[in-house]
Scaffold this active site. Structure first.
Site, PDB file in Angstrom:
ATOM      1  CB  SER A 224     -32.249  21.303  10.189  1.00  0.00           C
ATOM      2  OG  SER A 224     -32.390  20.000   9.663  1.00  0.00           O
TER       3      SER A 224
ATOM      4  CB  SER B  94     -34.627  19.458   7.460  1.00  0.00           C
ATOM      5  OG  SER B  94     -35.046  19.807   8.747  1.00  0.00           O
TER       6      SER B  94
ATOM      7  CE  LYS C 279     -29.419  18.130   8.328  1.00  0.00           C
ATOM      8  NZ  LYS C 279     -30.890  18.108   8.312  1.00  0.00           N
TER       9      LYS C 279
END
Lengths: 468, 117
Positions: free
Chosen positions: A145, A170, A70
């Protein structure tokens, strides 16, 4: 003859690499081609690693395994933006501890995955770069997210594991919406060193993968105490794959009634079926109540916005990230850089966080929310005296279409986090596993356990898992 | 308290720290938003101002549902788990890195910043 065909499970792939039966050069070039085509189709990455496969990876548990990261985790020599224009040019000169551990175990960094700016979102639509599209239906969200991590994991036609991050859900949201497994460890289980922080008392580095085994394996690699992170717990790592295949007979699962009202009926049915599957393996199911969880969304957002507004104060157009010709006095220059560098949701959270931390309002909002967090932890801890884990839906609905999301107000979007905020706020580990599809779209079940009880979650998740 | 009065002159009442219940707050208006933005170092466009004023009212009203929770004698949880500081020796262990690698405005090896006073 060495194998070059790559669509195999992570476990099998790693065994075959060890035995020397994989043509690794061909594998690297196949993965590069496949990830480029995946990027064109679904946009899971902000940056693909141009150096992928150029150096021979170290020998270890993940040798030659493509690992995506990420974009909020620092990667040496690879641009790291946290999904924000304000960090568009930032190239770290160090690795986050989790990334360093992946490399030391032989993993190869494939690229940096798309996310809502700094993690501010439920649907990966608050992106300064491309919005990742759901491989099940490109008109729909991957969840947020860590949307890019879920997208890449679902779309990859090669063995792959994603390093993701969760503050308020997330990992669980994208795992549910992309039909993947999402493991959010206990707060402090994995080092946050090198993580670009959103809300430092809640940020957790975790994993998204195709199977429960893969998440357990990756957690074994990245967990453990880190002297570089003062909030990392003084616990070593362990082999979490040993929990797979353990008998779940007699394990007690609580089903909180508050989590099964006002949700999509298709989601409800599939999650209830998955719970029945565990009951079929002689796990003991009982209904429980967690009445204070109705306050979790408010408490979560107050704390998260308060912490975010201070964490983002450092982005001011000096030292790194977005910069301009230095001119004017400091307030004018900083405001100019920040106003053009931050997106709308980042501005909204900075403003709300600044308001709620201000003298006069701090006790009413921020301190009150911290006290509510104490009550929630107490309520969950009391529940864990009677049950080993808690089962809920991962998300209250099927992945929505982008045009549906565009019609929602910020508050309506915050309310979509009702399944995930309480455990994240309280630092409890969770795992989301796919439990089937409805209308061709995936549905996830979330299992929650007491602090540092990831092993229990892995045993239950593996028992309920449907391997595609 | 003087600082509060300076920053938020229009606040009708402020919360008594000993009180477990929130009290009345003035509706967020453009003046208050402007003061918050000044502290947060953000410039908003007029359309952003309009939108944020309306949304902030709705969001803060929703957050005020915490008023109804009895938190008398409850300690705030700054962290979710018990964290104890673990000391280490103050010794340099890592190789040095070029911390100015990402800096554009440099002069004689120093980072240049905007004028402060």
């Amino acid at each position: 003859m060495k194998r070059v065909v790559i669509l195999i499970r992570v476990k099998t792939f790693l065994e075959e690499v060890k035995s020397g039966s994989i043509d690794t050069d061909k594998f690297v070039s196949d993965v590069k081609a496949s990830s480029s085509s995946m990027q064109e189709k679904y946009a899971p990455f902000i940056t693909l690693n141009e150096g992928f496969g150029k150096a021979t990876p170290q020998k270890g548990a993940l040798q030659y395994l493509p690992v995506s990261v990420k974009d909020c985790l620092c990667t040496e020599g690879i641009r790291t933006t946290a999904g924000s224009k304000i960090l568009e040019t930032y190239v770290p000169n160090f690795d986050a501890t989790a990334v360093a551990k992946v490399k030391a175990a032989g993993g190869m960094i494939l690229g940096k995955t798309a996310q809502d700016e700094f993690g501010f979102g439920t649907f990966s639509t608050n992106c300064a770069y491309q919005v990742p599209k759901n491989p099940y239906d490109p008109e729909r969200t991957c969840g947020g997210s860590s949307g890019g991590a879920g997208c890449a994991t679902a779309a990859a036609d090669f063995p792959h594991i994603a390093i993701a991050e969760s503050t308020g859900g997330s990992i669980t949201a994208p795992a549910a919406f992309t039909g993947t497994v999402g493991l959010t460890p206990t707060y402090g289980r994995v080092s946050r060193y090198g993580l670009i922080d959103y809300s430092n008392s809640m940020d957790k580095v975790g994993v998204i993968s195709k199977e429960v085994y893969d998440s357990a394996l990756m957690l074994s690699v990245i967990a453990g105490h880190d002297p570089l992170d003062s909030t990392s717990h003084n616990k070593g790592s362990e082999d979490f794959t040993k929990y797979i295949g353990k008998d779940v007979k007699g394990m007690k699962i609580g089903v909180p009634k508050e989590y099964f009202s006002s949700i999509d009926s298709n989601v409800k049915k599939l999650v209830e079926d998955a719970i029945a599957k565990l009951e079929g393996q002689e796990a003991e199911i009982s209904e429980i109540s967690l009445p204070s969880t109705k306050y979790a969304i408010a408490a979560y957002y107050i704390i998260a916005m308060g912490e975010a507004s201070t964490n983002l104060a450092k982005y001011c157009g000096m030292r790194y990230g977005k910069q301009d010709k230095i001119s004017g006095e400091f307030s004018e220059y900083f405001s100019s850089i920040r106003s053009s560098g931050f997106g709308e949701e980042a501005k909204r959270r900075i403003i709300l966080g600044t308001y709620m931390r201000a003298a006069g309002f701090r006790d009413a909002y921020y301190i009150k929310a911290l006290k509510v967090r104490s009550l929630l932890i107490k309520e969950f801890k009391a529940a864990f005296k009677g049950v080993d884990a808690i089962a809920t839906p991962s998300m209250p609905m099927l992945p929505p279409r982008f045009d549906e999301i565009a019609k929602l107000s910020p508050l309506e979007i915050y309310n979509m986090d009702k399944m995930t905020t309480a455990p994240n706020l309280c630092g409890f580990p969770t795992i989301s596993i796919p439990v089937g599809t409805s209308q061709g779209l995936p549905v996830g079940m979330q299992l929650i356990a007491d602090h540092f009880m990831e092993g229990r979650l892995i045993s239950l998740a593996a028992a309920a898992e449907v391997i595609k | 308290m003087q600082r509060v009065a300076f920053m938020y002159k229009k606040v009708i009442k402020i919360c008594n720290p000993k009180c477990n219940h929130m009290v009345d707050f003035q509706k967020v208006d453009k003046g208050m938003l402007s003061r918050i933005c000044s502290n947060a170092k953000l410039n908003l466009t007029s359309s952003e101002e309009e939108r944020f004023v309306s949304e902030m009212g709705e969001i803060l009203t929703a957050f005020r549902e915490l008023e109804s929770v009895d938190t008398k004698d409850v300690q705030p949880a700054y962290h979710a788990t018990e964290i104890r500081n673990i000391w280490r020796d103050d010794k340099v262990k890592k190789k040095s890195v070029d911390i100015k690698k990402n800096t554009e405005a440099l002069e004689n090896g120093y980072i240049i910043g905007p004028k402060l006073v």
